[in-house]
Design a protein around this motif. Structure first.
Motif, PDB file in Angstrom:
ATOM      1  N   LYS A 178      68.973   6.890  33.625  1.00  0.00           N
ATOM      2  CA  LYS A 178      69.127   5.322  33.552  1.00  0.00           C
ATOM      3  C   LYS A 178      70.388   5.136  32.660  1.00  0.00           C
ATOM      4  CE  LYS A 178      65.457   4.429  35.512  1.00  0.00           C
ATOM      5  NZ  LYS A 178      65.342   3.718  36.907  1.00  0.00           N
ATOM      6  N   GLN A 179      71.037   6.010  31.940  1.00  0.00           N
ATOM      7  CA  GLN A 179      72.360   5.623  31.168  1.00  0.00           C
ATOM      8  C   GLN A 179      72.019   4.747  30.187  1.00  0.00           C
ATOM      9  OE1 GLN A 179      75.676   5.077  33.626  1.00  0.00           O
ATOM     10  NE2 GLN A 179      75.036   6.369  35.107  1.00  0.00           N
ATOM     11  N   TYR A 180      70.883   4.860  29.474  1.00  0.00           N
ATOM     12  CA  TYR A 180      70.336   4.041  28.308  1.00  0.00           C
ATOM     13  C   TYR A 180      70.946   4.720  27.166  1.00  0.00           C
ATOM     14  CZ  TYR A 180      67.162   1.176  30.761  1.00  0.00           C
ATOM     15  OH  TYR A 180      66.589   0.287  31.846  1.00  0.00           O
ATOM     16  N   GLU A 181      72.130   4.201  26.532  1.00  0.00           N
ATOM     17  CA  GLU A 181      72.964   4.789  25.276  1.00  0.00           C
ATOM     18  C   GLU A 181      73.093   6.369  25.257  1.00  0.00           C
ATOM     19  OE1 GLU A 181      74.356   3.356  22.218  1.00  0.00           O
ATOM     20  OE2 GLU A 181      74.528   1.813  24.012  1.00  0.00           O
ATOM     21  N   PRO A 182      73.376   6.765  26.381  1.00  0.00           N
ATOM     22  CA  PRO A 182      73.698   8.602  26.397  1.00  0.00           C
ATOM     23  C   PRO A 182      74.189   8.996  25.030  1.00  0.00           C
ATOM     24  CG  PRO A 182      75.340   7.275  27.946  1.00  0.00           C
ATOM     25  CD  PRO A 182      74.395   6.147  27.220  1.00  0.00           C
ATOM     26  N   TYR A 183      75.115   8.351  24.487  1.00  0.00           N
ATOM     27  CA  TYR A 183      75.822   9.071  23.375  1.00  0.00           C
ATOM     28  C   TYR A 183      74.752   9.120  22.085  1.00  0.00           C
ATOM     29  CZ  TYR A 183      80.477   8.525  25.017  1.00  0.00           C
ATOM     30  OH  TYR A 183      81.638   8.684  25.963  1.00  0.00           O
ATOM     31  N   LEU A 184      73.777   8.427  22.239  1.00  0.00           N
ATOM     32  CA  LEU A 184      72.752   8.367  20.916  1.00  0.00           C
ATOM     33  C   LEU A 184      71.413   9.095  21.558  1.00  0.00           C
ATOM     34  CD1 LEU A 184      73.069   4.737  19.881  1.00  0.00           C
ATOM     35  CD2 LEU A 184      74.145   6.576  18.795  1.00  0.00           C
ATOM     36  N   LEU A 185      70.932   8.583  22.756  1.00  0.00           N
ATOM     37  CA  LEU A 185      69.906   9.338  23.087  1.00  0.00           C
ATOM     38  C   LEU A 185      69.768  10.672  23.586  1.00  0.00           C
ATOM     39  CD1 LEU A 185      67.882   6.610  25.035  1.00  0.00           C
ATOM     40  CD2 LEU A 185      67.354   7.265  22.823  1.00  0.00           C
ATOM     41  N   LEU A 186      71.148  11.111  24.216  1.00  0.00           N
ATOM     42  CA  LEU A 186      71.197  12.518  24.623  1.00  0.00           C
ATOM     43  C   LEU A 186      70.877  13.657  23.358  1.00  0.00           C
ATOM     44  CD1 LEU A 186      71.809  13.979  27.140  1.00  0.00           C
ATOM     45  CD2 LEU A 186      74.038  14.053  26.462  1.00  0.00           C
ATOM     46  N   PRO A 187      71.639  13.392  22.268  1.00  0.00           N
ATOM     47  CA  PRO A 187      71.297  14.419  20.998  1.00  0.00           C
ATOM     48  C   PRO A 187      70.292  14.384  20.447  1.00  0.00           C
ATOM     49  CG  PRO A 187      73.257  12.776  20.323  1.00  0.00           C
ATOM     50  CD  PRO A 187      73.020  12.491  22.163  1.00  0.00           C
ATOM     51  N   ILE A 188      69.461  12.791  20.408  1.00  0.00           N
ATOM     52  CA  ILE A 188      68.535  12.766  19.596  1.00  0.00           C
ATOM     53  C   ILE A 188      67.336  13.405  20.379  1.00  0.00           C
ATOM     54  CG2 ILE A 188      66.718  11.203  19.085  1.00  0.00           C
ATOM     55  CD1 ILE A 188      68.747   9.222  18.305  1.00  0.00           C
ATOM     56  N   ALA A 189      67.401  13.299  21.566  1.00  0.00           N
ATOM     57  CA  ALA A 189      66.324  13.839  22.725  1.00  0.00           C
ATOM     58  C   ALA A 189      66.268  15.234  22.658  1.00  0.00           C
ATOM     59  CB  ALA A 189      66.549  13.395  24.005  1.00  0.00           C
ATOM     60  N   PHE A 190      67.834  15.817  22.555  1.00  0.00           N
ATOM     61  CA  PHE A 190      67.674  17.281  22.595  1.00  0.00           C
ATOM     62  C   PHE A 190      67.282  17.916  21.072  1.00  0.00           C
ATOM     63  CE2 PHE A 190      69.868  21.686  23.344  1.00  0.00           C
ATOM     64  CZ  PHE A 190      69.401  21.718  24.654  1.00  0.00           C
ATOM     65  N   GLY A 191      67.892  17.327  20.171  1.00  0.00           N
ATOM     66  CA  GLY A 191      67.390  17.828  18.812  1.00  0.00           C
ATOM     67  C   GLY A 191      65.618  17.891  19.016  1.00  0.00           C
ATOM     68  N   MET A 192      65.181  16.675  19.250  1.00  0.00           N
ATOM     69  CA  MET A 192      63.738  16.663  19.412  1.00  0.00           C
ATOM     70  C   MET A 192      62.927  17.852  20.423  1.00  0.00           C
ATOM     71  SD  MET A 192      61.255  13.686  20.985  1.00  0.00           S
ATOM     72  CE  MET A 192      61.907  12.375  19.766  1.00  0.00           C
ATOM     73  N   LEU A 193      63.771  18.150  21.564  1.00  0.00           N
ATOM     74  CA  LEU A 193      63.351  19.323  22.366  1.00  0.00           C
ATOM     75  C   LEU A 193      63.391  20.434  21.480  1.00  0.00           C
ATOM     76  CD1 LEU A 193      62.584  20.579  25.292  1.00  0.00           C
ATOM     77  CD2 LEU A 193      65.190  20.610  25.764  1.00  0.00           C
ATOM     78  N   LEU A 194      64.578  20.728  20.764  1.00  0.00           N
ATOM     79  CA  LEU A 194      64.666  22.115  20.111  1.00  0.00           C
ATOM     80  C   LEU A 194      63.534  22.254  18.986  1.00  0.00           C
ATOM     81  CD1 LEU A 194      68.498  22.222  19.476  1.00  0.00           C
ATOM     82  CD2 LEU A 194      67.372  23.593  20.923  1.00  0.00           C
ATOM     83  N   VAL A 195      63.225  21.198  18.238  1.00  0.00           N
ATOM     84  CA  VAL A 195      62.291  21.484  17.230  1.00  0.00           C
ATOM     85  C   VAL A 195      60.825  21.492  17.705  1.00  0.00           C
ATOM     86  CG1 VAL A 195      61.880  19.077  16.670  1.00  0.00           C
ATOM     87  CG2 VAL A 195      62.151  20.651  14.798  1.00  0.00           C
TER      88      VAL A 195
END
Length: 372
Positions: free
Chosen positions: A37-54
């Protein structure tokens, strides 16, 4: 079979708990919003991946967020309030304050849009949160992720993960949330109002503006100096025109590096234990209320100013008073063109939008002075 059972017991699949599985699904959904959906990818992409990792099962996740883990080391920049002022430095270096200088009345619209912060603060107190927690939730109404992170890291660090995710999610959803509110509170005639072109702003004005704002704001609210000071320094470096290479690296490399660090480390604070609880639900609901109320406050005050201007000010630009630069201004431009294809409101909306950045930083300073 015994060998296979023992082998399976050592896999992450066998170790994963239900709440971790839920958080992994949430992370995947945010990745979907960022990528598809390209909703703020610069922000959501690292946040979501950090959430996935932890939220991967231990000991996989423990290696990155334990005392000597990579993300825990990077997280110290969030914990001690280093990253948000650096983001403000980059915002200042990439933002033109000209529309605000050309139309100083925009400051009033930016201030009105901060009403959501204090409205959500009251609501959070009524729902049982203490002052520090309520202030941290309320700041979501400014639609400014770095400010929300900065204030929460100082007042309620245990709520940092949910608040950061809520703040950045609502920033990403500006194009979805704001148009219905704008249309609900304005008439078609008001949305069609065409505004006259802004006056040209001299270089001297643009150089003096960040200096004067820094002096005035920090003398009145000293606690706001880390955010306001860095914002204004970045803008001064841009407008003086003497350090173009410095400005290029501030608004380019520095901005994206710090965004990666903030996104990954904030996402990594959203483990299942901290995220899946009643407090998080309260934060999500109050954050939406704060952001919606802030947008409504800007539009309503825009209607008041429209009356005083005898119909020459389009009240929609008040919606850009939230701090989401330049997304909120683009939303106003889009809605305006839908109503009148010859209507160009972007530069007019940038005035309240820039004022909203300053306003959210000042509001954070006020709350910090009250509750720190």
């Amino acid at each position: 079979m015994e060998f296979l059972n023992n082998l399976f017991a050592t896999t992450g699949i066998a170790m994963i708990a239900l709440n971790q599985g839920i958080m992994i699904l949430v992370a995947l959904f945010l990745l979907f919003l960022a990528i598809k959906k390209q909703y703020e990818p610069y922000l959501l992409l690292p946040i979501a991946f950090g959430m996935l990792l932890v939220n991967l099962p231990a000991p996989i996740s423990e290696g990155i967020m334990d005392k000597d883990g990579l993300l825990n080391i990077l997280y110290q920049g969030v914990k001690y309030g280093v990253y948000p002022p650096l983001i403000f430095l980059a915002i200042g270096a990439s933002t033109d304050f000209g529309p605000l200088i050309a139309n100083p009345k925009s400051l009033l619209l930016g201030a009105a849009a901060q009403l959501g912060i204090f409205g959500a603060f009251v609501g959070a107190v009524l729902l049982g949160l203490n002052g520090n927690e309520a202030a941290s939730v309320g700041i979501i109404g400014g639609a400014d992720g770095p400010t929300a992170i900065y204030l929460t890291s100082k007042l309620a660090p245990h709520m940092l993960g949910p608040i950061a995710v809520a703040a950045y999610s609502y920033m990403a959803l500006v194009p979805v949330i704001q148009p219905p509110i704008i249309k609900l509170l304005t008439t078609k005639k008001e949305r069609q109002i065409k505004m006259t072109q802004l006056r040209n702003v001299s270089k001297r004005e643009k150089i003096l503006f960040p200096i004067v704002v820094t002096i005035v704001v920090t003398l009145i609210i000293p606690s706001s100096i880390p955010l306001v000071g860095m914002l204004m320094f970045g803008n001064l470096a841009k407008e003086c025109g003497l350090v173009p290479n410095l400005v290029e690296h501030i608004k380019g490399a520095l901005m994206y590096i710090i965004t990666i660090f903030i996104g990954l480390t904030v996402g990594a604070t959203t483990n299942a234990e901290a995220f899946l609880n009643l407090a998080t639900i309260k934060i999500i609901i109050l954050g939406l209320f704060a952001f919606s109320f802030g947008t409504a406050g800007g539009v309503i005050f825009g209607k008041v100013m429209c009356k005083f201007s005898k119909g020459t000010l389009n009240p929609m630009i008040g919606a850009a008073g939230v701090s989401a630069v330049p997304m909120a201004a683009r939303v106003v431009q889009k809605v305006g063109q839908e109503e009148n294809p010859s209507n160009f409101l972007l530069m007019h909306a940038m005035g309240p939008n820039v004022a909203g950045v300053i306003g959210s930083a000042v509001a954070a300073g006020v709350l910090l002075a009250m509750f720190k």
